[in-house]
Motif scaffolding. Sequence first.
Motif, PDB file in Angstrom:
ATOM      1  N   LEU A 179      -4.929  -3.730  12.900  1.00 33.34           N
ATOM      2  CA  LEU A 179      -6.317  -4.169  12.850  1.00 33.34           C
ATOM      3  C   LEU A 179      -6.919  -4.235  14.244  1.00 33.34           C
ATOM      4  O   LEU A 179      -6.363  -4.852  15.153  1.00 33.34           O
ATOM      5  CB  LEU A 179      -6.403  -5.549  12.205  1.00 33.34           C
ATOM      6  CG  LEU A 179      -7.823  -6.115  12.080  1.00 33.34           C
ATOM      7  CD1 LEU A 179      -8.624  -5.332  11.048  1.00 33.34           C
ATOM      8  CD2 LEU A 179      -7.783  -7.595  11.710  1.00 33.34           C
ATOM      9  N   TYR A 194       0.845  -1.182   0.000  1.00 32.09           N
ATOM     10  CA  TYR A 194       0.000   0.000   0.000  1.00 32.09           C
ATOM     11  C   TYR A 194       0.887   1.242   0.000  1.00 32.09           C
ATOM     12  O   TYR A 194       2.002   1.237   0.521  1.00 32.09           O
ATOM     13  CB  TYR A 194      -0.894   0.042   1.244  1.00 32.09           C
ATOM     14  CG  TYR A 194      -1.979  -1.001   1.280  1.00 32.09           C
ATOM     15  CD1 TYR A 194      -1.699  -2.320   1.635  1.00 32.09           C
ATOM     16  CD2 TYR A 194      -3.289  -0.680   0.945  1.00 32.09           C
ATOM     17  CE1 TYR A 194      -2.694  -3.270   1.666  1.00 32.09           C
ATOM     18  CE2 TYR A 194      -4.295  -1.633   0.969  1.00 32.09           C
ATOM     19  CZ  TYR A 194      -3.981  -2.925   1.327  1.00 32.09           C
ATOM     20  OH  TYR A 194      -4.977  -3.871   1.355  1.00 32.09           O
ATOM     21  N   GLN A 207     -12.528  -7.043  12.539  1.00 30.11           N
ATOM     22  CA  GLN A 207     -12.928  -7.361  11.174  1.00 30.11           C
ATOM     23  C   GLN A 207     -14.298  -8.017  11.214  1.00 30.11           C
ATOM     24  O   GLN A 207     -14.518  -8.971  11.963  1.00 30.11           O
ATOM     25  CB  GLN A 207     -11.911  -8.299  10.527  1.00 30.11           C
ATOM     26  CG  GLN A 207     -12.266  -8.749   9.125  1.00 30.11           C
ATOM     27  CD  GLN A 207     -11.206  -9.650   8.510  1.00 30.11           C
ATOM     28  OE1 GLN A 207     -10.061  -9.667   8.958  1.00 30.11           O
ATOM     29  NE2 GLN A 207     -11.591 -10.400   7.499  1.00 30.11           N
ATOM     30  N   GLN A 256      -0.930  -7.151  -4.936  1.00 35.66           N
ATOM     31  CA  GLN A 256      -0.898  -8.328  -4.079  1.00 35.66           C
ATOM     32  C   GLN A 256      -0.026  -9.392  -4.742  1.00 35.66           C
ATOM     33  O   GLN A 256      -0.126  -9.624  -5.952  1.00 35.66           O
ATOM     34  CB  GLN A 256      -2.306  -8.888  -3.859  1.00 35.66           C
ATOM     35  CG  GLN A 256      -2.321 -10.193  -3.074  1.00 35.66           C
ATOM     36  CD  GLN A 256      -3.710 -10.609  -2.659  1.00 35.66           C
ATOM     37  OE1 GLN A 256      -4.167 -10.284  -1.571  1.00 35.66           O
ATOM     38  NE2 GLN A 256      -4.399 -11.330  -3.531  1.00 35.66           N
ATOM     39  N   PHE A 307      -8.424 -14.784  -1.784  1.00 33.24           N
ATOM     40  CA  PHE A 307      -7.175 -14.091  -2.109  1.00 33.24           C
ATOM     41  C   PHE A 307      -7.354 -13.121  -3.265  1.00 33.24           C
ATOM     42  O   PHE A 307      -6.745 -12.080  -3.309  1.00 33.24           O
ATOM     43  CB  PHE A 307      -6.082 -15.099  -2.475  1.00 33.24           C
ATOM     44  CG  PHE A 307      -5.641 -15.952  -1.338  1.00 33.24           C
ATOM     45  CD1 PHE A 307      -4.970 -17.138  -1.564  1.00 33.24           C
ATOM     46  CD2 PHE A 307      -5.897 -15.593  -0.029  1.00 33.24           C
ATOM     47  CE1 PHE A 307      -4.556 -17.934  -0.517  1.00 33.24           C
ATOM     48  CE2 PHE A 307      -5.485 -16.382   1.035  1.00 33.24           C
ATOM     49  CZ  PHE A 307      -4.800 -17.567   0.775  1.00 33.24           C
ATOM     50  N   SER A 308      -8.171 -13.494  -4.201  1.00 30.93           N
ATOM     51  CA  SER A 308      -8.245 -12.684  -5.414  1.00 30.93           C
ATOM     52  C   SER A 308      -9.144 -11.478  -5.261  1.00 30.93           C
ATOM     53  O   SER A 308      -9.168 -10.610  -6.093  1.00 30.93           O
ATOM     54  CB  SER A 308      -8.745 -13.533  -6.577  1.00 30.93           C
ATOM     55  OG  SER A 308     -10.059 -13.973  -6.320  1.00 30.93           O
ATOM     56  N   PHE A 339      -9.582   1.805   1.729  1.00 29.27           N
ATOM     57  CA  PHE A 339      -9.613   2.559   2.969  1.00 29.27           C
ATOM     58  C   PHE A 339     -10.404   3.853   2.819  1.00 29.27           C
ATOM     59  O   PHE A 339     -10.402   4.492   1.772  1.00 29.27           O
ATOM     60  CB  PHE A 339      -8.185   2.909   3.415  1.00 29.27           C
ATOM     61  CG  PHE A 339      -7.438   1.754   4.016  1.00 29.27           C
ATOM     62  CD1 PHE A 339      -6.814   0.814   3.213  1.00 29.27           C
ATOM     63  CD2 PHE A 339      -7.361   1.608   5.394  1.00 29.27           C
ATOM     64  CE1 PHE A 339      -6.125  -0.254   3.766  1.00 29.27           C
ATOM     65  CE2 PHE A 339      -6.668   0.538   5.959  1.00 29.27           C
ATOM     66  CZ  PHE A 339      -6.054  -0.385   5.143  1.00 29.27           C
ATOM     67  N   GLY A 391     -13.276 -11.012   2.666  1.00 28.92           N
ATOM     68  CA  GLY A 391     -11.989 -11.122   3.349  1.00 28.92           C
ATOM     69  C   GLY A 391     -11.403 -12.500   3.285  1.00 28.92           C
ATOM     70  O   GLY A 391     -10.370 -12.767   3.864  1.00 28.92           O
ATOM     71  N   THR A 392     -12.050 -13.406   2.561  1.00 29.86           N
ATOM     72  CA  THR A 392     -11.601 -14.792   2.598  1.00 29.86           C
ATOM     73  C   THR A 392     -11.082 -15.281   1.249  1.00 29.86           C
ATOM     74  O   THR A 392     -10.573 -16.370   1.154  1.00 29.86           O
ATOM     75  CB  THR A 392     -12.751 -15.726   3.028  1.00 29.86           C
ATOM     76  OG1 THR A 392     -13.813 -15.562   2.089  1.00 29.86           O
ATOM     77  CG2 THR A 392     -13.250 -15.355   4.400  1.00 29.86           C
ATOM     78  N   TYR A 449     -13.417  -3.493   8.035  1.00 25.95           N
ATOM     79  CA  TYR A 449     -12.302  -3.503   8.974  1.00 25.95           C
ATOM     80  C   TYR A 449     -12.203  -2.146   9.673  1.00 25.95           C
ATOM     81  O   TYR A 449     -12.416  -1.105   9.042  1.00 25.95           O
ATOM     82  CB  TYR A 449     -10.972  -3.724   8.248  1.00 25.95           C
ATOM     83  CG  TYR A 449     -10.941  -4.826   7.218  1.00 25.95           C
ATOM     84  CD1 TYR A 449     -11.475  -4.633   5.946  1.00 25.95           C
ATOM     85  CD2 TYR A 449     -10.336  -6.056   7.494  1.00 25.95           C
ATOM     86  CE1 TYR A 449     -11.431  -5.631   4.988  1.00 25.95           C
ATOM     87  CE2 TYR A 449     -10.273  -7.051   6.533  1.00 25.95           C
ATOM     88  CZ  TYR A 449     -10.824  -6.829   5.280  1.00 25.95           C
ATOM     89  OH  TYR A 449     -10.773  -7.820   4.321  1.00 25.95           O
ATOM     90  N   ASP A 469      -9.699  -9.674  -2.093  1.00 28.22           N
ATOM     91  CA  ASP A 469      -9.707  -9.015  -0.799  1.00 28.22           C
ATOM     92  C   ASP A 469      -8.840  -7.778  -0.760  1.00 28.22           C
ATOM     93  O   ASP A 469      -8.283  -7.438   0.255  1.00 28.22           O
ATOM     94  CB  ASP A 469      -9.310  -9.979   0.329  1.00 28.22           C
ATOM     95  CG  ASP A 469      -7.814 -10.272   0.329  1.00 28.22           C
ATOM     96  OD1 ASP A 469      -7.306 -10.704   1.378  1.00 28.22           O
ATOM     97  OD2 ASP A 469      -7.166 -10.070  -0.706  1.00 28.22           O
ATOM     98  N   THR A 470      -8.753  -7.074  -1.881  1.00 23.53           N
ATOM     99  CA  THR A 470      -8.148  -5.746  -1.846  1.00 23.53           C
ATOM    100  C   THR A 470      -8.935  -4.900  -0.863  1.00 23.53           C
ATOM    101  O   THR A 470     -10.156  -4.857  -0.909  1.00 23.53           O
ATOM    102  CB  THR A 470      -8.208  -5.100  -3.236  1.00 23.53           C
ATOM    103  OG1 THR A 470      -7.481  -5.912  -4.156  1.00 23.53           O
ATOM    104  CG2 THR A 470      -7.643  -3.697  -3.199  1.00 23.53           C
ATOM    105  N   GLN A 471      -8.228  -4.226   0.022  1.00 24.37           N
ATOM    106  CA  GLN A 471      -8.908  -3.391   1.005  1.00 24.37           C
ATOM    107  C   GLN A 471      -8.917  -1.947   0.532  1.00 24.37           C
ATOM    108  O   GLN A 471      -7.888  -1.406   0.145  1.00 24.37           O
ATOM    109  CB  GLN A 471      -8.213  -3.513   2.364  1.00 24.37           C
ATOM    110  CG  GLN A 471      -8.330  -4.914   2.952  1.00 24.37           C
ATOM    111  CD  GLN A 471      -7.824  -5.000   4.377  1.00 24.37           C
ATOM    112  OE1 GLN A 471      -7.773  -4.009   5.091  1.00 24.37           O
ATOM    113  NE2 GLN A 471      -7.471  -6.204   4.799  1.00 24.37           N
TER     114      GLN A 471
END
Lengths: 113, 117
Positions: free
Chosen positions: B45, A35, B48, A48, B101-102, B108, B98-99, B33, B104-106
């Motif tokens: 964190l 990030y 969540q 990622q 991988f592909s 903000f 959140g589970t 989150y 779960d970009t967060q």
Amino acid sequence: GQQVMQIPQYQHVQEGEDFTTYCNSSTTLSNIQWYKQRPGGHPVFLIQLVKSGEVKKQKRLTFQFGEAKKNSSLHITATQTTDVGTYFCAGRSTGAGSYQLTFGKGTKLSVIP
Amino acid sequence: EAGVAQSPRYKIIEKRQSVAFWCNPISGHATLYWYQQILGQGPKLLIQFQNNGVVDDSQLPKDRFSAERLKGVDSTLKIQPAKLEDSAVYLCASSVTGTSFSADTQYFGPGTRLTVL
């Protein structure tokens, strides 16, 4: 618990020079994210990495994930003033139910024009 | 697409007072989150949520912090009573899930800067 360490904490470069930040985890990671946070702003997702030894490029940015999936690096070629900010890595450990991302303390990049 | 909304943007309170932060995630994002970012450090964190259920609150100081996500959309984070060391930026983020991988970009939100005097 999982720890993610980043070095250096600060980096000052002349515009046009290269920059690298390193991220090391105390445990094996399932994936790692990077990030960027501009001064006064919020973290913005860059990329990622999931596979062992993975290398990804975004224009002047090159991201690597170590073979052991415990370290990663971000390299910026020919820095520009727009690259200023703090770069964070965030790792997710392996194991069932391991959803938590652990952030490093970040590397603050200053670019001298 | 609207981003993650947070309010207020700034809050100044005295120690032992109470404070609440609000977050509205990106529409359709199942995971929300709350992070605490102390000056010079990375986000940590706190809690969540997956829809309206808690997935991880292992780092939430439950004696003074509480959070809820009723109806699986908006969320509030409360501190009662506040301490000096709670001064930080409180970031809300959301992801599709959140589970995976592909996915779960967060993303903000702008954060709420809390100062405890």
